[in-house]
Write an enzyme that holds these catalytic residues in place. Structure first.
Site, PDB file in Angstrom:
ATOM      1  CB  THR A  27      -3.030   3.395  11.699  1.00 57.43           C
ATOM      2  OG1 THR A  27      -2.182   3.954  11.201  1.00 57.43           O
ATOM      3  CG2 THR A  27      -4.038   4.670  11.970  1.00 57.43           C
ATOM      4  CB  VAL A  86       7.472   8.905  10.093  1.00 47.51           C
ATOM      5  CG1 VAL A  86       8.022   7.227   8.858  1.00 47.51           C
ATOM      6  CG2 VAL A  86       7.627  10.021   8.934  1.00 47.51           C
ATOM      7  CE  LYS A  87       3.049   1.472  15.039  1.00 47.28           C
ATOM      8  NZ  LYS A  87       2.150   1.437  14.755  1.00 47.28           N
ATOM      9  CB  VAL A  88      10.513   3.104  11.266  1.00 49.74           C
ATOM     10  CG1 VAL A  88      11.807   2.522  10.664  1.00 49.74           C
ATOM     11  CG2 VAL A  88      10.146   4.739  10.321  1.00 49.74           C
TER      12      VAL A  88
END
Ligand code: E4P
Length: 222
Positions: A27, A86-88
């Site tokens: 997402t 965790v998207k960074v």
């Protein structure tokens, strides 16, 4: 090659899951906004709903852009569910945050990657996934697939464990080309996955088989 679906739409995630080919979900803030999901608690609840549908990793993107805030937000997201990655974003503080999360055993997806140099930094920081954006490069007359090829080769040269997650996929040919050059994962809209199914010769062939079967059954009944 793993198939992730690139959406926050629960119905589409369910449909891909029911097909039996889904390995995870990605997402981003735009995709969450598209579904009308706003507010910290609603966003967290939505990620949990996604985790209930699929078995694989679910990328949840931080909104923060400073190191300290990314750490705080990322730790909260990671604590939500073991499937959360965790998207960074690929910015200076993002690289530092990825290094931190990696040292704590928290899975990360380094996003908004548009060059092999950025992908090399993500791998060195210990990212679980790196997300090069194919479609957005194609949109500016740059061959996105060449970037996937370069990253796959660079990672293989040094045995980096970071998985190449081809993102910004727009159509089934992107998926096939990713498979040819050895991407580990593709994240796709549902329509690109479903388009892989289609071939007119399959439909015509099936129609003919069923007609022949019905004719033979009719003849036998006479
Ligand atoms: C996935 O992780 C990305 O956020 C997504 O694939 C971007 O796709 P787009 O370029 O179609 O918005």
């Amino acid at each position: 090659m793993k198939f992730f679906i690139d959406t926050a739409n629960l119905e589409q995630i369910k449909e891909a899951q029911e097909l039996g080919v889904l390995d995870g979900v990605t997402t981003n803030p735009s995709l969450m906004a598209k579904e009308g999901i706003t507010g910290e608690e609603n966003i967290k609840a939505h990620y949990l709903k996604i985790c209930d549908i699929v078995n694989g990793d679910v990328s949840a993107e931080v909104i923060a852009t400073t190191y300290e805030e990314m750490i705080a937000e990322g730790e909260l997201l990671a604590a939500l569910h073991p499937q959360i990655t965790v998207k960074v974003p690929m910015i200076r503080d993002g690289v530092k945050a990825i290094k931190y999360f990696s040292s704590k055993g928290i899975k990360t997806n380094c996003t908004l990657v548009f060059s092999a140099g950025q992908a090399l930094l993500a791998a060195k920081a210990g990212a679980t996934y790196v997300s090069p954006f194919i479609g957005r490069l194609d949109d500016v007359s740059t061959d996105g697939m060449l970037l996937i090829e370069d990253i796959v080769q660079i990672y293989a040269n040094y045995g980096y464990k970071t998985q190449v997650l081809a993102a910004s996929v727009r159509h089934p040919m992107h998926i096939l080309q990713c498979a040819k050059v050895g991407a580990d994962v593709v994240t796709c809209p549902l329509n690109a996955i479903m388009a892989l199914l289609k071939h007119p010769l399959t439909d015509n062939g099936l129609k003919q088989f069923l007609e022949d079967h019905a004719k033979a059954a009719q003849k036998a009944a006479l």
